[in-house]
Design a protein around this motif. Structure first.
Motif, PDB file in Angstrom:
ATOM      1  N   LYS A 104      32.283 -40.266  60.983  1.00  0.00           N
ATOM      2  CA  LYS A 104      32.936 -39.451  59.794  1.00  0.00           C
ATOM      3  C   LYS A 104      33.719 -40.779  58.770  1.00  0.00           C
ATOM      4  O   LYS A 104      33.598 -41.965  58.636  1.00  0.00           O
ATOM      5  N   ASP A 105      32.887 -40.382  57.568  1.00  0.00           N
ATOM      6  CA  ASP A 105      34.131 -41.252  56.250  1.00  0.00           C
ATOM      7  C   ASP A 105      34.873 -40.615  55.040  1.00  0.00           C
ATOM      8  O   ASP A 105      34.396 -39.667  55.167  1.00  0.00           O
ATOM      9  N   SER A 106      35.970 -41.454  54.416  1.00  0.00           N
ATOM     10  CA  SER A 106      36.355 -40.960  53.997  1.00  0.00           C
ATOM     11  C   SER A 106      37.243 -39.788  53.890  1.00  0.00           C
ATOM     12  O   SER A 106      37.776 -40.086  55.375  1.00  0.00           O
ATOM     13  N   ILE A 107      37.429 -38.844  53.020  1.00  0.00           N
ATOM     14  CA  ILE A 107      38.323 -38.354  53.462  1.00  0.00           C
ATOM     15  C   ILE A 107      37.982 -36.132  53.395  1.00  0.00           C
ATOM     16  O   ILE A 107      37.006 -35.731  52.988  1.00  0.00           O
ATOM     17  N   TRP A 108      38.071 -36.234  54.510  1.00  0.00           N
ATOM     18  CA  TRP A 108      37.615 -34.602  55.099  1.00  0.00           C
ATOM     19  C   TRP A 108      38.913 -33.471  54.715  1.00  0.00           C
ATOM     20  O   TRP A 108      39.950 -33.871  55.264  1.00  0.00           O
ATOM     21  N   GLU A 109      38.456 -32.562  54.857  1.00  0.00           N
ATOM     22  CA  GLU A 109      39.452 -31.405  54.526  1.00  0.00           C
ATOM     23  C   GLU A 109      38.540 -30.389  55.767  1.00  0.00           C
ATOM     24  O   GLU A 109      37.841 -29.910  56.087  1.00  0.00           O
ATOM     25  N   TYR A 110      40.120 -29.405  56.407  1.00  0.00           N
ATOM     26  CA  TYR A 110      40.051 -28.752  56.981  1.00  0.00           C
ATOM     27  C   TYR A 110      40.529 -27.293  56.163  1.00  0.00           C
ATOM     28  O   TYR A 110      41.346 -27.487  56.159  1.00  0.00           O
ATOM     29  N   TYR A 111      40.027 -26.267  56.572  1.00  0.00           N
ATOM     30  CA  TYR A 111      40.351 -24.744  56.094  1.00  0.00           C
ATOM     31  C   TYR A 111      40.543 -23.880  57.597  1.00  0.00           C
ATOM     32  O   TYR A 111      40.341 -23.935  58.208  1.00  0.00           O
ATOM     33  N   ASN A 112      41.095 -23.094  56.879  1.00  0.00           N
ATOM     34  CA  ASN A 112      41.737 -21.903  57.920  1.00  0.00           C
ATOM     35  C   ASN A 112      40.626 -20.910  57.065  1.00  0.00           C
ATOM     36  O   ASN A 112      39.846 -20.480  55.980  1.00  0.00           O
ATOM     37  N   TYR A 113      40.642 -19.619  57.929  1.00  0.00           N
ATOM     38  CA  TYR A 113      39.608 -18.747  57.543  1.00  0.00           C
ATOM     39  C   TYR A 113      40.058 -17.820  55.995  1.00  0.00           C
ATOM     40  O   TYR A 113      39.269 -16.939  55.436  1.00  0.00           O
ATOM     41  N   ARG A 152      44.649 -32.836  55.477  1.00  0.00           N
ATOM     42  CA  ARG A 152      43.355 -33.623  55.410  1.00  0.00           C
ATOM     43  C   ARG A 152      43.523 -34.945  55.710  1.00  0.00           C
ATOM     44  O   ARG A 152      43.930 -35.148  55.486  1.00  0.00           O
ATOM     45  N   TYR A 153      42.302 -34.783  56.344  1.00  0.00           N
ATOM     46  CA  TYR A 153      42.360 -36.201  56.582  1.00  0.00           C
ATOM     47  C   TYR A 153      41.458 -37.852  56.767  1.00  0.00           C
ATOM     48  O   TYR A 153      40.058 -37.576  56.620  1.00  0.00           O
ATOM     49  N   ASP A 154      41.856 -38.854  56.377  1.00  0.00           N
ATOM     50  CA  ASP A 154      41.220 -40.173  55.853  1.00  0.00           C
ATOM     51  C   ASP A 154      40.201 -41.496  56.950  1.00  0.00           C
ATOM     52  O   ASP A 154      41.475 -41.638  57.654  1.00  0.00           O
ATOM     53  N   PHE A 155      39.062 -40.771  57.125  1.00  0.00           N
ATOM     54  CA  PHE A 155      38.644 -41.134  57.858  1.00  0.00           C
ATOM     55  C   PHE A 155      38.389 -42.507  58.066  1.00  0.00           C
ATOM     56  O   PHE A 155      38.291 -43.483  58.801  1.00  0.00           O
ATOM     57  N   THR A 156      38.617 -43.032  56.506  1.00  0.00           N
ATOM     58  CA  THR A 156      38.790 -44.519  56.625  1.00  0.00           C
ATOM     59  C   THR A 156      39.390 -44.853  56.760  1.00  0.00           C
ATOM     60  O   THR A 156      39.668 -46.595  57.510  1.00  0.00           O
TER      61      THR A 156
END
Length: 211
Positions: free
Chosen positions: A67-76, A83-87
Protein backbone atom coordinates in the motif's frame (compact mmCIF):
# COMPACT_ATOMS: atom_id res chain seq x y z
CA UNK A 1 39.57 5.50 -28.33
CA UNK A 2 38.42 3.74 -25.17
CA UNK A 3 37.91 7.01 -23.29
CA UNK A 4 35.85 8.46 -26.15
CA UNK A 5 33.50 5.45 -26.16
CA UNK A 6 32.98 5.68 -22.44
CA UNK A 7 32.08 9.34 -22.67
CA UNK A 8 29.58 8.68 -25.46
CA UNK A 9 27.93 5.86 -23.51
CA UNK A 10 27.43 8.22 -20.59
CA UNK A 11 25.03 10.28 -22.66
CA UNK A 12 22.98 7.45 -24.13
CA UNK A 13 19.42 8.01 -22.77
CA UNK A 14 17.99 5.28 -20.55
CA UNK A 15 14.40 4.45 -21.52
CA UNK A 16 12.12 3.41 -18.64
CA UNK A 17 9.11 1.37 -19.66
CA UNK A 18 5.98 1.36 -17.52
CA UNK A 19 5.12 -2.06 -16.17
CA UNK A 20 2.02 -3.48 -17.82
CA UNK A 21 -0.88 -4.35 -15.53
CA UNK A 22 -4.14 -6.29 -15.63
CA UNK A 23 -7.37 -5.43 -13.79
CA UNK A 24 -8.76 -8.04 -11.38
CA UNK A 25 -12.37 -8.00 -10.20
CA UNK A 26 -12.60 -10.19 -7.10
CA UNK A 27 -16.34 -10.55 -6.46
CA UNK A 28 -15.85 -12.89 -3.50
CA UNK A 29 -13.87 -10.27 -1.57
CA UNK A 30 -15.58 -7.24 -3.18
CA UNK A 31 -12.31 -5.82 -4.50
CA UNK A 32 -11.15 -4.30 -7.78
CA UNK A 33 -7.40 -3.94 -8.26
CA UNK A 34 -4.55 -4.33 -10.73
CA UNK A 35 -1.70 -6.83 -10.85
CA UNK A 36 1.45 -7.01 -12.93
CA UNK A 37 1.01 -9.06 -16.09
CA UNK A 38 4.44 -10.50 -15.42
CA UNK A 39 3.52 -11.42 -11.84
CA UNK A 40 -0.21 -11.93 -11.25
CA UNK A 41 0.20 -12.00 -7.47
CA UNK A 42 1.82 -8.58 -7.06
CA UNK A 43 -0.68 -5.73 -6.86
CA UNK A 44 0.28 -2.61 -8.77
CA UNK A 45 -1.89 0.46 -9.27
CA UNK A 46 -5.35 1.56 -8.18
CA UNK A 47 -7.45 -0.35 -5.65
CA UNK A 48 -11.12 -0.16 -4.63
CA UNK A 49 -13.22 -2.04 -2.10
CA UNK A 50 -16.86 -2.17 -3.10
CA UNK A 51 -19.58 -2.22 -0.45
CA UNK A 52 -23.29 -2.85 -0.64
CA UNK A 53 -25.15 -1.38 -3.63
CA UNK A 54 -21.81 -0.69 -5.35
CA UNK A 55 -20.77 1.94 -2.81
CA UNK A 56 -17.02 2.55 -2.49
CA UNK A 57 -15.67 1.79 0.99
CA UNK A 58 -11.95 2.16 0.28
CA UNK A 59 -9.82 3.64 -2.46
CA UNK A 60 -6.04 3.62 -2.71
CA UNK A 61 -2.93 2.59 -4.57
CA UNK A 62 -0.46 -0.30 -4.50
CA UNK A 63 3.19 -0.08 -5.47
CA UNK A 64 4.98 -3.40 -5.94
CA UNK A 65 2.44 -5.18 -3.73
CA UNK A 66 2.60 -2.65 -0.89
CA UNK A 67 0.00 0.00 0.00
CA UNK A 68 1.37 3.36 -1.08
CA UNK A 69 0.48 7.05 -0.93
CA UNK A 70 -2.80 8.32 0.55
CA UNK A 71 -5.75 5.94 0.94
CA UNK A 72 -9.30 7.15 1.51
CA UNK A 73 -11.96 5.29 3.46
CA UNK A 74 -15.69 6.00 3.20
CA UNK A 75 -18.92 5.25 5.01
CA UNK A 76 -22.06 4.04 3.23
CA UNK A 77 -23.23 7.63 2.77
CA UNK A 78 -20.18 8.29 0.59
CA UNK A 79 -18.52 10.50 3.20
CA UNK A 80 -14.74 10.35 3.60
CA UNK A 81 -14.13 9.27 7.19
CA UNK A 82 -10.38 8.61 7.10
CA UNK A 83 -7.31 9.42 5.05
CA UNK A 84 -4.11 7.51 5.76
CA UNK A 85 -0.71 8.16 4.18
CA UNK A 86 0.96 4.76 3.85
CA UNK A 87 4.16 6.36 2.56
CA UNK A 88 4.58 8.23 5.86
CA UNK A 89 2.54 5.79 8.02
CA UNK A 90 0.46 8.73 9.17
CA UNK A 91 -3.23 9.37 9.70
CA UNK A 92 -3.94 12.68 7.94
CA UNK A 93 -7.71 12.96 8.49
CA UNK A 94 -10.48 11.28 10.46
CA UNK A 95 -14.14 11.93 11.20
CA UNK A 96 -15.93 10.98 14.41
CA UNK A 97 -19.64 10.96 15.08
CA UNK A 98 -20.97 12.60 18.24
CA UNK A 99 -21.55 9.13 19.66
CA UNK A 100 -17.92 8.14 19.08
CA UNK A 101 -16.71 11.38 20.67
CA UNK A 102 -18.71 10.80 23.85
CA UNK A 103 -17.68 7.17 24.43
CA UNK A 104 -15.57 6.19 27.41
CA UNK A 105 -13.03 3.38 27.49
CA UNK A 106 -11.39 1.36 30.22
CA UNK A 107 -7.87 2.73 30.59
CA UNK A 108 -5.45 -0.16 31.24
CA UNK A 109 -2.99 1.32 33.75
CA UNK A 110 -2.25 -1.73 35.89
CA UNK A 111 -4.11 -0.29 38.87
CA UNK A 112 -7.79 0.69 39.03
CA UNK A 113 -8.32 0.74 35.21
CA UNK A 114 -10.74 3.70 35.23
CA UNK A 115 -13.13 4.55 32.40
CA UNK A 116 -11.98 7.70 30.64
CA UNK A 117 -12.66 9.85 27.59
CA UNK A 118 -9.85 9.92 25.06
CA UNK A 119 -8.46 12.83 23.06
CA UNK A 120 -8.71 10.52 20.08
CA UNK A 121 -10.24 7.08 20.48
CA UNK A 122 -8.63 4.02 18.94
CA UNK A 123 -9.54 3.76 15.26
CA UNK A 124 -10.09 0.81 12.97
CA UNK A 125 -8.17 1.69 9.81
CA UNK A 126 -11.02 1.85 7.34
CA UNK A 127 -13.75 3.03 9.69
CA UNK A 128 -16.80 1.42 11.23
CA UNK A 129 -18.59 0.56 7.97
CA UNK A 130 -15.50 -1.20 6.61
CA UNK A 131 -15.17 -3.04 9.93
CA UNK A 132 -18.79 -4.21 9.87
CA UNK A 133 -18.48 -5.17 6.22
CA UNK A 134 -15.55 -7.48 7.00
CA UNK A 135 -17.32 -9.02 10.01
CA UNK A 136 -20.55 -9.70 8.12
CA UNK A 137 -18.68 -11.18 5.17
CA UNK A 138 -16.42 -13.45 7.21
CA UNK A 139 -18.70 -14.77 9.95
CA UNK A 140 -20.16 -18.28 9.61
CA UNK A 141 -23.14 -19.07 11.80
CA UNK A 142 -22.36 -22.24 13.77
CA UNK A 143 -24.49 -25.24 12.85
CA UNK A 144 -25.21 -26.11 16.47
CA UNK A 145 -26.57 -22.59 17.09
CA UNK A 146 -28.77 -22.86 13.99
CA UNK A 147 -30.12 -26.29 14.97
CA UNK A 148 -30.99 -25.06 18.48
CA UNK A 149 -32.40 -21.69 17.42
CA UNK A 150 -29.80 -19.76 19.41
CA UNK A 151 -29.21 -16.12 18.53
CA UNK A 152 -28.06 -12.95 20.26
CA UNK A 153 -25.23 -10.48 20.55
CA UNK A 154 -21.74 -11.64 21.53
CA UNK A 155 -19.55 -8.87 22.93
CA UNK A 156 -15.90 -9.65 22.24
CA UNK A 157 -13.64 -7.81 24.68
CA UNK A 158 -9.96 -7.25 23.95
CA UNK A 159 -7.07 -4.90 24.62
CA UNK A 160 -5.66 -2.44 22.08
CA UNK A 161 -2.24 -1.32 23.29
CA UNK A 162 -0.27 1.87 22.63
CA UNK A 163 1.24 0.30 19.49
CA UNK A 164 -2.14 -0.70 18.05
CA UNK A 165 -1.55 -4.38 18.87
CA UNK A 166 -4.44 -6.47 20.18
CA UNK A 167 -4.53 -9.17 22.88
CA UNK A 168 -6.51 -10.77 25.70
CA UNK A 169 -9.62 -11.68 23.69
CA UNK A 170 -12.46 -12.87 25.94
CA UNK A 171 -16.22 -12.82 26.44
CA UNK A 172 -17.95 -11.95 29.71
CA UNK A 173 -21.40 -13.33 28.88
CA UNK A 174 -20.99 -16.32 26.54
CA UNK A 175 -23.90 -17.62 24.48
CA UNK A 176 -22.39 -21.02 23.73
CA UNK A 177 -23.20 -23.29 20.78
CA UNK A 178 -20.05 -22.16 18.96
CA UNK A 179 -21.14 -18.52 18.76
CA UNK A 180 -18.45 -17.28 21.15
CA UNK A 181 -15.58 -19.05 19.38
CA UNK A 182 -16.76 -17.89 15.96
CA UNK A 183 -17.13 -14.30 17.16
CA UNK A 184 -13.59 -14.23 18.54
CA UNK A 185 -12.26 -15.81 15.33
CA UNK A 186 -13.69 -13.12 13.05
CA UNK A 187 -12.78 -10.23 15.38
CA UNK A 188 -9.16 -11.46 15.38
CA UNK A 189 -9.15 -10.98 11.59
CA UNK A 190 -9.16 -7.24 12.32
CA UNK A 191 -6.07 -7.42 14.53
CA UNK A 192 -3.62 -5.72 12.14
CA UNK A 193 -5.78 -2.67 11.39
CA UNK A 194 -6.06 -0.75 14.65
CA UNK A 195 -4.60 2.67 15.44
CA UNK A 196 -4.09 3.29 19.17
CA UNK A 197 -6.16 5.67 21.25
CA UNK A 198 -4.58 8.94 22.34
CA UNK A 199 -4.82 10.69 25.70
CA UNK A 200 -3.37 14.21 25.66
CA UNK A 201 -1.32 13.30 22.60
CA UNK A 202 0.09 10.08 24.09
CA UNK A 203 -0.86 6.58 22.92
CA UNK A 204 -2.43 4.46 25.68
CA UNK A 205 -3.63 0.91 26.32
CA UNK A 206 -7.42 0.57 26.38
CA UNK A 207 -10.03 -2.16 26.61
CA UNK A 208 -12.45 -2.31 23.70
CA UNK A 209 -15.78 -4.08 23.26
CA UNK A 210 -16.77 -5.23 19.76
CA UNK A 211 -20.36 -6.48 19.41
Amino acid sequence: MTKTILILLTFIPVLLFAQKTKMITDKENSEVYFVLKSDKVTRQGEYKRIGYQNSILAKGYYKNGVKDSIWEYYNYDGKVIQRYDFTKNELTYYYLSDEDKSKKYKFINGADNPEISLTRPHLYLGGTDNLNFVLSREITYPQSATENGIMGTVNVIFTIDKNGKTSNYHINQPLGYGLDEESIRVVKLLADYWLPGLLNGQAVDIEYVQP
